[in-house]
Design a protein around this motif. Structure first.
Motif, PDB file in Angstrom:
ATOM      1  N   GLU A   1      11.076   1.482  10.141  1.00  0.00           N
ATOM      2  CA  GLU A   1      10.575   2.246   9.242  1.00  0.00           C
ATOM      3  C   GLU A   1      11.009   2.265   8.020  1.00  0.00           C
ATOM      4  O   GLU A   1      12.363   2.659   7.930  1.00  0.00           O
ATOM      5  N   VAL A   2      10.230   2.555   6.981  1.00  0.00           N
ATOM      6  CA  VAL A   2      10.729   2.836   5.481  1.00  0.00           C
ATOM      7  C   VAL A   2      10.092   4.299   5.269  1.00  0.00           C
ATOM      8  O   VAL A   2       8.861   4.343   5.214  1.00  0.00           O
ATOM      9  N   HIS A   3      11.064   4.924   4.821  1.00  0.00           N
ATOM     10  CA  HIS A   3      10.749   6.368   4.177  1.00  0.00           C
ATOM     11  C   HIS A   3      11.015   6.386   2.806  1.00  0.00           C
ATOM     12  O   HIS A   3      11.900   5.912   1.976  1.00  0.00           O
ATOM     13  N   PRO A   4      10.008   6.911   1.944  1.00  0.00           N
ATOM     14  CA  PRO A   4      10.129   7.107   0.379  1.00  0.00           C
ATOM     15  C   PRO A   4      11.151   7.919   0.079  1.00  0.00           C
ATOM     16  O   PRO A   4      11.397   8.993   0.760  1.00  0.00           O
ATOM     17  N   ARG A   5      11.809   7.655  -0.985  1.00  0.00           N
ATOM     18  CA  ARG A   5      12.975   8.520  -1.348  1.00  0.00           C
ATOM     19  C   ARG A   5      12.301   9.741  -2.248  1.00  0.00           C
ATOM     20  O   ARG A   5      12.988  10.864  -2.084  1.00  0.00           O
ATOM     21  N   PHE A   6      11.164   9.751  -2.867  1.00  0.00           N
ATOM     22  CA  PHE A   6      10.628  10.793  -3.568  1.00  0.00           C
ATOM     23  C   PHE A   6       9.247  10.669  -3.127  1.00  0.00           C
ATOM     24  O   PHE A   6       8.474  10.030  -2.888  1.00  0.00           O
ATOM     25  N   LYS A   7       8.698  11.979  -3.461  1.00  0.00           N
ATOM     26  CA  LYS A   7       7.261  12.207  -3.291  1.00  0.00           C
ATOM     27  C   LYS A   7       6.829  12.978  -4.380  1.00  0.00           C
ATOM     28  O   LYS A   7       5.692  13.806  -4.656  1.00  0.00           O
ATOM     29  N   ASP A   8       7.445  13.077  -5.415  1.00  0.00           N
ATOM     30  CA  ASP A   8       7.159  13.667  -6.968  1.00  0.00           C
ATOM     31  C   ASP A   8       7.288  12.503  -7.819  1.00  0.00           C
ATOM     32  O   ASP A   8       8.329  11.803  -8.014  1.00  0.00           O
TER      33      ASP A   8
ATOM     34  N   LEU B   1      11.306   3.909  -4.340  1.00  0.00           N
ATOM     35  CA  LEU B   1      10.105   4.251  -3.727  1.00  0.00           C
ATOM     36  C   LEU B   1       9.517   5.472  -3.711  1.00  0.00           C
ATOM     37  O   LEU B   1      10.148   6.524  -3.429  1.00  0.00           O
ATOM     38  N   ILE B   2       8.346   5.511  -4.354  1.00  0.00           N
ATOM     39  CA  ILE B   2       7.599   6.854  -4.606  1.00  0.00           C
ATOM     40  C   ILE B   2       6.240   6.976  -3.661  1.00  0.00           C
ATOM     41  O   ILE B   2       5.460   6.169  -4.314  1.00  0.00           O
ATOM     42  N   SER B   3       6.252   7.910  -2.782  1.00  0.00           N
ATOM     43  CA  SER B   3       4.940   7.859  -1.991  1.00  0.00           C
ATOM     44  C   SER B   3       4.318   9.210  -2.657  1.00  0.00           C
ATOM     45  O   SER B   3       4.606  10.125  -2.496  1.00  0.00           O
ATOM     46  N   LEU B   4       3.155   8.917  -3.232  1.00  0.00           N
ATOM     47  CA  LEU B   4       2.232  10.151  -3.651  1.00  0.00           C
ATOM     48  C   LEU B   4       0.975  10.417  -2.849  1.00  0.00           C
ATOM     49  O   LEU B   4       0.211   9.364  -2.601  1.00  0.00           O
TER      50      LEU B   4
END
Length: 668
Positions: free
Chosen positions: A526-533, A583-586
């Motif tokens: 699995e890949v997890h985003p480094r940032f959510k902002d 990677l940024i997940s918003l």
């Protein structure tokens, strides 16, 4: 033909523009009515576009977005009960969320009742709902309401309540215009530029990447390969030397014989091209495009390819009525000139149908579901060119006929091999229908098991360990090329076996059902985003000198989870996401409230951004001109796009191409 090509290109440009525009699949109207002297009902009547659905109320917390109502002001009134709904509610189990989901299609009505407690009333708030189709989901969408009126005459005077703290106001020009700049909510001078719209730049990239010529070349190549395969079948190959010799003998001179043979080849092209054009004209562009996801058509294609496969295995033979062939043959004998040559070509078409029919059917099935408007015509042109080529070449160079391989058992080997291939591809079409209806009959491990059996049997056949009735009593050893191909087929079989435990098996990822349909999966990458902002991620990317991949997603986005399970788990994709990008997940449905509500003016209307999800949804709309999820875009450290956007497509090779293009442009 030029006119048709022009129309096709025009439609492609329109499609590109449409894909970059905002989605608006659900349309709500709001009204109020008195249902009793002391009670009102606020009603939200929704019309839902075909293919979309709106989720119902009170879904589990870890499911998709439920329909909810928020009352911001209720002077002289109080909510009575919870949000209700009217309409045909569909209850269906969803494999991704592992629960029953309730939703509405075509139309829905939500309603909330209020008990009137004062002589006057003022109710204000908004309905929030989520909607999805098979490829994307919308962010949580709000429908605001604000109603005032008279309450019961005998009710006490309405007590005034203090207004909520004023929201920060950010006036934003109409973001549908390319030359306007959005202002970042609560942005500082250092980050405001990151919110500047790049809609035109993104559309320019999307337009450059939509190369219809490339797809036409691919379809033509598919048809050409199909024609070459058809040449080596028992119905076509033996006819070539007889036909060429006939033309050369009946002509008074060699030049005329060559000219007649070339005319014969052109006639074959005209016949098959006319068939492709007829299919395009009968079904039309919209119907052909709809075949790619239409479950009924995919089931039909599945059954059709199974029938073709059984025919190639020798169970039965597909033949046209002999009276058709006789009539055309007699007509060709009684005429002269170009008409007789054309009728002879038509006779070949009818006689060879038992071998060419399944190949043509397979070609048309593949091309029709590719979404290309002119696909059948281009595919049939490629098929006809390959089929006509040997007649022309052997007429021009008669000595080549002596060197051509003689008819024999090798032709039956080709037929049986094609039968295995058609049977394997038939499962692809059944898989589309299975996913569309949610039957769960052809999960990934079941699909791989069937492919393992099919290609394993193909390998055994090619090395001579399996025989069909059509092979006769020939006990001779298989030719070396067949044995080599058989070993490759067996190797491919072994390659797919780890997929039963969750290995990615990238070579079949474009055909097999998505990874999330697999019940037993030991593979975890699995890949997890480094940032959510957004601003924090952009600052880190600038410091590290890396491009940014923004993932506009949602906690309740089914198709987002499918992409993460089927594409992000691929080792190559995971490596690039973790090492080459920031990677940024918003999450556009993040309910965490903003420190201060923000009022914006968008498309001439005032809206209030209340949550973090509202903020990211606004960023997606104002900066990138899109509002559906999943939505991926690669940008540089100044917030400018490096390549076109990417939406729901589980083809790993396409996603890698998308990332590699962004990296390449960043390094330039």
């Amino acid at each position: 033909m030029k006119k048709q090509i022009f129309i096709t290109m025009l439609l492609a440009v329109i499609a590109i523009a449409a894909s970059a525009q905002m989605q608006d699949p659900v349309h709500f109207s709001v009204s109020q009515k008195k249902v009793a002297p002391d009670e009102i009902e606020v009603t939200f009547s929704g019309k839902i576009d075909a293919g979309w659905h709106v989720y119902s109320t009170a879904l589990p917390a870890d499911g998709p977005i439920s329909a909810t109502i928020t009352t911001e002001k209720n002077e002289g009134a109080a909510p009575k009960g919870s949000l209700g709904h009217r309409g045909k509610e569909i209850n269906q189990y969803d494999n991704m969320f592992g629960m029953n989901l309730r939703f509405f299609e075509n139309s829905v009505t939500f309603y909330q009742r209020y008990k009137l407690t004062g002589k006057t009333y003022h109710v204000k708030g908004y309905l929030e709902y989520g909607s999805c189709n098979d490829e994307m989901c919308m962010p949580p969408t709000q429908v605001e309401f604000d109603f005032k009126g008279e309450g019961p005459a005998d009710a006490p005077a309405t007590e005034e309540k203090k207004e909520l703290p004023a929201a920060d106001t950010v006036a934003v020009a109409d973001t549908t215009k390319a030359d306007t700049a959005a202002v970042a909510p609560q942005a500082t001078a250092d980050t405001t530029g990151l919110w500047t719209p790049v809609i035109d730049e993104l559309r320019a990239f999307d337009g450059a990447q939509s190369n219809t010529d490339h797809s036409w070349v691919y379809i033509f190549f598919m048809g050409f390969v199909g024609g070459l395969v058809a040449l080596f079948t028992p119905c076509v190959w033996p006819i070539i030397p007889m036909t060429v010799s006939f033309f050369l003998k009946r002509a008074k001179d060699k030049k005329k014989g060559i000219r007649d043979a070339m005319t014969y080849g052109v006639s074959i092209i005209v016949i098959y091209l006319a068939l492709g054009l007829a299919i395009t004209a009968i079904f039309g562009a919209s119907s052909l495009n709809a075949l790619a996801t239409n479950a009924v058509f995919n089931i039909f294609f599945f059954l059709l390819l199974v029938v073709f496969a059984l025919s190639f295995f020798g169970w039965f033979e597909l033949t046209l009525p002999s009276s058709w062939t006789n009539k055309v043959d007699n007509k060709a004998s009684s005429t002269s000139g170009l008409l007789s040559i054309f009728l002879m070509a038509f006779t070949l078409t009818l006689v060879s149908f038992s071998c060419t029919g399944p190949i043509i059917g397979f070609l048309l099935v593949e091309v029709s579901t590719s979404g290309s408007i002119t696909g059948p015509a281009i595919g049939m042109l490629g098929f006809a060119v390959a089929l006509a080529l040997p007649f022309t070449l052997f007429a021009m160079f008669p000595t080549w006929l002596k060197q051509a391989p003689k008819s024999g058992s090798w032709m039956n080997i080709i037929k049986v091999t094609l039968g295995f291939i058609e049977l394997a591809f038939a499962l692809k079409f059944f898989s589309v229908a299975d996913l569309a209806y949610g039957w769960g009959l052809l999960d990934r491990e079941v699909f791989l098991s069937l492919w393992i059996v099919i290609f394993g049997l193909l390998g055994l056949y090619l090395i001579g360990k399996l025989k069909f009735r059509s092979d006769g009593d020939d006990n001779r050893a298989m030719p070396v090329p067949c044995i080599v191909l058989g070993m490759l087929s067996l190797a491919f079989t072994v390659y797919m076996i780890p997929g039963l435990w969750g290995a990615p098996c990238k070579a079949v990822s474009a055909f097999a059902p998505p990874m999330n349909t697999q019940d037993f999966n030991l593979y975890n990458n699995e890949v997890h985003p480094r940032f959510k902002d957004y601003e924090q991620g952009m600052a880190a990317a600038k410091a590290e000198g890396k491009p940014v991949l923004i993932d506009f997603t949602g906690f309740g986005c089914v198709n987002c989870r499918k992409m993460e399970a089927a594409v992000w788990t691929d080792p190559q994709v995971a490596d690039k996401l973790n090492n080459d990008f920031v990677l940024i997940s918003l999450y556009v449905d993040d309910k965490q409230p903003l420190d201060h509500p923000i009022e914006i003016v968008e498309n001439g209307k005032k809206r209030t951004l209340r949550t973090i999800g509202d903020k990211w949804s606004y960023l997606q709309r104002s900066k990138f001109g899109a509002n559906a999820q999943p939505f991926y875009v690669i940008i540089d450290n100044e917030g400018k796009p490096l390549t076109g956007s990417y939406s729901y497509d589980e083809d790993i090779s396409h996603y890698l191409e998308f990332m590699n293009k962004g990296l390449e442009n960043y390094r330039k």
